[in-house]
Scaffold this motif. Structure first.
Motif, PDB file in Angstrom:
ATOM      1  N   ILE A   1      29.672  10.425  16.791  1.00 32.38           N
ATOM      2  CA  ILE A   1      30.265  11.577  16.099  1.00 32.38           C
ATOM      3  C   ILE A   1      30.980  12.504  17.089  1.00 32.38           C
ATOM      4  O   ILE A   1      30.416  12.905  18.100  1.00 32.38           O
ATOM      5  N   ASP A   2      32.231  12.852  16.770  1.00 37.00           N
ATOM      6  CA  ASP A   2      33.028  13.771  17.599  1.00 37.00           C
ATOM      7  C   ASP A   2      32.844  15.225  17.170  1.00 37.00           C
ATOM      8  O   ASP A   2      32.868  16.127  18.009  1.00 37.00           O
ATOM      9  N   ALA A   3      32.743  15.446  15.865  1.00 37.52           N
ATOM     10  CA  ALA A   3      32.722  16.811  15.335  1.00 37.52           C
ATOM     11  C   ALA A   3      31.807  16.890  14.127  1.00 37.52           C
ATOM     12  O   ALA A   3      31.683  15.924  13.366  1.00 37.52           O
ATOM     13  N   VAL A   4      31.184  18.048  13.953  1.00 37.77           N
ATOM     14  CA  VAL A   4      30.324  18.273  12.794  1.00 37.77           C
ATOM     15  C   VAL A   4      30.767  19.538  12.061  1.00 37.77           C
ATOM     16  O   VAL A   4      31.051  20.562  12.679  1.00 37.77           O
ATOM     17  N   TYR A   5      30.832  19.403  10.742  1.00 29.69           N
ATOM     18  CA  TYR A   5      31.093  20.550   9.873  1.00 29.69           C
ATOM     19  C   TYR A   5      29.751  20.999   9.310  1.00 29.69           C
ATOM     20  O   TYR A   5      29.039  20.215   8.672  1.00 29.69           O
TER      21      TYR A   5
ATOM     22  N   ARG B   1      41.276  16.902  20.815  1.00 31.16           N
ATOM     23  CA  ARG B   1      42.153  16.000  21.572  1.00 31.16           C
ATOM     24  C   ARG B   1      42.664  16.639  22.854  1.00 31.16           C
ATOM     25  O   ARG B   1      42.877  15.961  23.855  1.00 31.16           O
ATOM     26  N   ASP B   2      42.862  17.959  22.801  1.00 36.67           N
ATOM     27  CA  ASP B   2      43.376  18.681  23.969  1.00 36.67           C
ATOM     28  C   ASP B   2      42.271  19.087  24.946  1.00 36.67           C
ATOM     29  O   ASP B   2      42.550  19.727  25.969  1.00 36.67           O
ATOM     30  N   GLY B   3      41.035  18.747  24.607  1.00 34.44           N
ATOM     31  CA  GLY B   3      39.924  19.092  25.485  1.00 34.44           C
ATOM     32  C   GLY B   3      39.596  20.576  25.510  1.00 34.44           C
ATOM     33  O   GLY B   3      38.985  21.077  26.466  1.00 34.44           O
ATOM     34  N   LYS B   4      39.974  21.297  24.450  1.00 37.30           N
ATOM     35  CA  LYS B   4      39.713  22.746  24.385  1.00 37.30           C
ATOM     36  C   LYS B   4      38.276  23.001  23.910  1.00 37.30           C
ATOM     37  O   LYS B   4      37.705  22.205  23.163  1.00 37.30           O
ATOM     38  N   THR B   5      37.742  24.141  24.326  1.00 38.09           N
ATOM     39  CA  THR B   5      36.388  24.518  23.897  1.00 38.09           C
ATOM     40  C   THR B   5      36.387  25.791  23.061  1.00 38.09           C
ATOM     41  O   THR B   5      35.335  26.277  22.668  1.00 38.09           O
ATOM     42  N   GLU B   6      37.585  26.312  22.793  1.00 37.90           N
ATOM     43  CA  GLU B   6      37.702  27.521  21.961  1.00 37.90           C
ATOM     44  C   GLU B   6      39.057  27.517  21.278  1.00 37.90           C
ATOM     45  O   GLU B   6      40.058  27.113  21.870  1.00 37.90           O
ATOM     46  N   SER B   7      39.099  27.974  20.032  1.00 32.67           N
ATOM     47  CA  SER B   7      40.357  28.068  19.295  1.00 32.67           C
ATOM     48  C   SER B   7      41.169  29.256  19.795  1.00 32.67           C
ATOM     49  O   SER B   7      40.615  30.298  20.134  1.00 32.67           O
ATOM     50  N   ASP B   8      42.483  29.111  19.785  1.00 37.05           N
ATOM     51  CA  ASP B   8      43.361  30.228  20.134  1.00 37.05           C
ATOM     52  C   ASP B   8      43.711  31.049  18.893  1.00 37.05           C
ATOM     53  O   ASP B   8      44.383  32.080  19.000  1.00 37.05           O
ATOM     54  N   ILE B   9      43.258  30.622  17.732  1.00 33.43           N
ATOM     55  CA  ILE B   9      43.457  31.390  16.493  1.00 33.43           C
ATOM     56  C   ILE B   9      42.142  32.058  16.091  1.00 33.43           C
ATOM     57  O   ILE B   9      42.033  33.279  16.069  1.00 33.43           O
ATOM     58  N   MET B  10      41.148  31.249  15.788  1.00 36.84           N
ATOM     59  CA  MET B  10      39.815  31.776  15.456  1.00 36.84           C
ATOM     60  C   MET B  10      39.016  31.839  16.753  1.00 36.84           C
ATOM     61  O   MET B  10      38.183  30.975  17.045  1.00 36.84           O
ATOM     62  N   THR B  11      39.300  32.859  17.548  1.00 32.07           N
ATOM     63  CA  THR B  11      38.684  32.989  18.869  1.00 32.07           C
ATOM     64  C   THR B  11      37.232  33.467  18.765  1.00 32.07           C
ATOM     65  O   THR B  11      36.806  33.995  17.733  1.00 32.07           O
ATOM     66  N   PHE B  12      36.496  33.303  19.863  1.00 33.60           N
ATOM     67  CA  PHE B  12      35.131  33.849  19.911  1.00 33.60           C
ATOM     68  C   PHE B  12      35.159  35.357  19.705  1.00 33.60           C
ATOM     69  O   PHE B  12      34.294  35.915  19.040  1.00 33.60           O
ATOM     70  N   GLU B  13      36.170  36.015  20.313  1.00 35.89           N
ATOM     71  CA  GLU B  13      36.247  37.475  20.216  1.00 35.89           C
ATOM     72  C   GLU B  13      36.456  37.911  18.773  1.00 35.89           C
ATOM     73  O   GLU B  13      35.880  38.897  18.320  1.00 35.89           O
ATOM     74  N   PHE B  14      37.276  37.145  18.031  1.00 35.89           N
ATOM     75  CA  PHE B  14      37.488  37.495  16.620  1.00 35.89           C
ATOM     76  C   PHE B  14      36.197  37.313  15.824  1.00 35.89           C
ATOM     77  O   PHE B  14      35.842  38.160  15.010  1.00 35.89           O
ATOM     78  N   SER B  15      35.494  36.221  16.072  1.00 30.02           N
ATOM     79  CA  SER B  15      34.221  35.990  15.372  1.00 30.02           C
ATOM     80  C   SER B  15      33.205  37.069  15.711  1.00 30.02           C
ATOM     81  O   SER B  15      32.429  37.499  14.852  1.00 30.02           O
ATOM     82  N   ARG B  16      33.211  37.506  16.971  1.00 34.72           N
ATOM     83  CA  ARG B  16      32.312  38.604  17.369  1.00 34.72           C
ATOM     84  C   ARG B  16      32.628  39.890  16.585  1.00 34.72           C
ATOM     85  O   ARG B  16      31.727  40.580  16.112  1.00 34.72           O
ATOM     86  N   LYS B  17      33.905  40.199  16.469  1.00 36.06           N
ATOM     87  CA  LYS B  17      34.316  41.415  15.762  1.00 36.06           C
ATOM     88  C   LYS B  17      33.978  41.321  14.282  1.00 36.06           C
ATOM     89  O   LYS B  17      33.529  42.293  13.656  1.00 36.06           O
ATOM     90  N   LEU B  18      34.183  40.135  13.703  1.00 32.98           N
ATOM     91  CA  LEU B  18      33.918  39.940  12.275  1.00 32.98           C
ATOM     92  C   LEU B  18      32.436  40.119  11.964  1.00 32.98           C
ATOM     93  O   LEU B  18      32.070  40.818  11.013  1.00 32.98           O
TER      94      LEU B  18
END
Length: 328
Positions: free
Chosen positions: A72-76, A296-313
């Motif tokens: 498994i690559d990803a879990v929802y 695929r890009d090997g990223k660990t954080e979204s540039d749209i739904m960022t950790f900082e945005f989730s923190r603020k929410l």
């Protein structure tokens, strides 16, 4: 002429097989370079039925079994709110990228724990607030950012429907984070945070069911220069469920069910122009395609739904809860 190599097929798992999981799985089938590989429920028969309906290869009777599947690559994560943190940590610990249903967790402390674990394991983690990725919402954000109709002066957003009160269902079960604020109030708050940012202060009031879950919540977010956001969530009445942005030279209105695929109205001098975005899916595919590309890009954080945005929410949800004295 060299042939382009096919994109890596992302193998998905789903934990928690309720209504939203069905919608997610339906749209996953529309994505060419992704597949539903495994599903997990605490009930084997339910897992088997879900797997059969959506052509999943594996059906597990425990979340742990799914998290231990190396394919498994990803879990929802689509379990009740109170389980989001626990389920996310389980998958992150096993190196599986996590797309976690909103609210990300029950409070800011839990969200921070999840982010810390994702960073420790160097694994992708993102809050699944699908609205952010929908074309109509991205269109509105761009129009507001460009100040096409001048400065934003006021926001009005609501989300409300009426259901028969039943403590046997997750929606009303306070022990599972049920109630209007975390379930649907998060959307009007998201609409404001994504356009106006954090407020200077908040006013809020609520009504409650007999079990202590909130049945409705009224909020006013106050900003500089007398800019305000009037927000409401309710499980007691049907509301327009619109998001309206009042600008100096016009009004931008995301029409009913603003959080999902819909139309946008631009109102100037009494004239209305309706923009249709030609949706042909439920809408979950947009966040999923974004998430697949991050993997695929090997990223660990979204540039749209960022950790900082989730923190603020989650901070805003916590702040409102403090004001209305809602404890879980």
């Amino acid at each position: 002429m060299t042939q382009e190599s096919p994109l890596k097929k992302i193998k998905w798992g789903i934990i928690g097989l309720g209504r939203i999981a069905n919608q997610f799985a339906t749209d996953l089938l529309t994505i060419k370079d992704a597949e539903l590989y495994a599903v997990a429920s605490r009930n084997q028969e339910k897992a088997d039925d879900f797997a059969k309906e959506y052509s999943a290869t594996k059906a597990y009777d425990s979340y742990e079994a799914l998290a231990n599947d190396p394919n498994i690559d990803a879990v929802y994560i689509a379990t009740p709110h109170t389980l989001h943190k626990e389920n996310a940590l389980l998958c992150l610990e096993n190196g599986i990228a996590v797309l976690g249903e909103k609210p990300f967790a029950m409070d800011a402390e839990e969200v921070e724990e999840m982010i810390t674990k994702a960073k420790e394991k160097n694994v992708l983690l993102m809050e699944a607030l699908w609205t952010y990725f929908l074309p109509h919402y991205q269109f509105v954000l761009k129009v507001l950012e460009n100040k096409t109709y001048g400065n934003l002066l006021k926001v009005e957003a609501d989300f409300g429907f009426q259901r028969l009160y039943d403590t046997n269902t997750r929606l009303f079960d306070k022990n599972l984070g049920g109630g209007s604020l975390l379930d649907i109030g998060i959307y009007p708050i998201f609409a404001t945070l994504s356009t106006l940012g954090l407020p200077k202060n908040i006013e809020a009031s609520a009504t409650f069911f007999e079990n202590g879950a909130d049945s409705s919540c009224n909020m006013t977010f106050n900003y500089d220069h007398d800019v305000k956001a009037h927000l409401k969530s309710s499980l007691l009445e049907v509301l327009p469920t619109e998001a309206i942005f009042y600008c100096e030279k016009g009004i931008i209105k995301i029409n009913t069910m603003f959080h999902m695929p819909t139309t946008v109205s631009i109102l100037i001098d009494g004239k209305e122009e309706i923009k249709d975005f030609g949706y042909n899916t439920i809408g979950y595919n947009y966040e999923t395609i974004h998430f697949n590309q991050l993997i695929r890009d090997g990223k660990t954080e979204s540039d749209i739904m960022t950790f900082e945005f989730s923190r603020k929410l989650i901070k805003l949800l916590d702040d409102v809860r403090d004001i209305i004295k809602l404890e879980y």
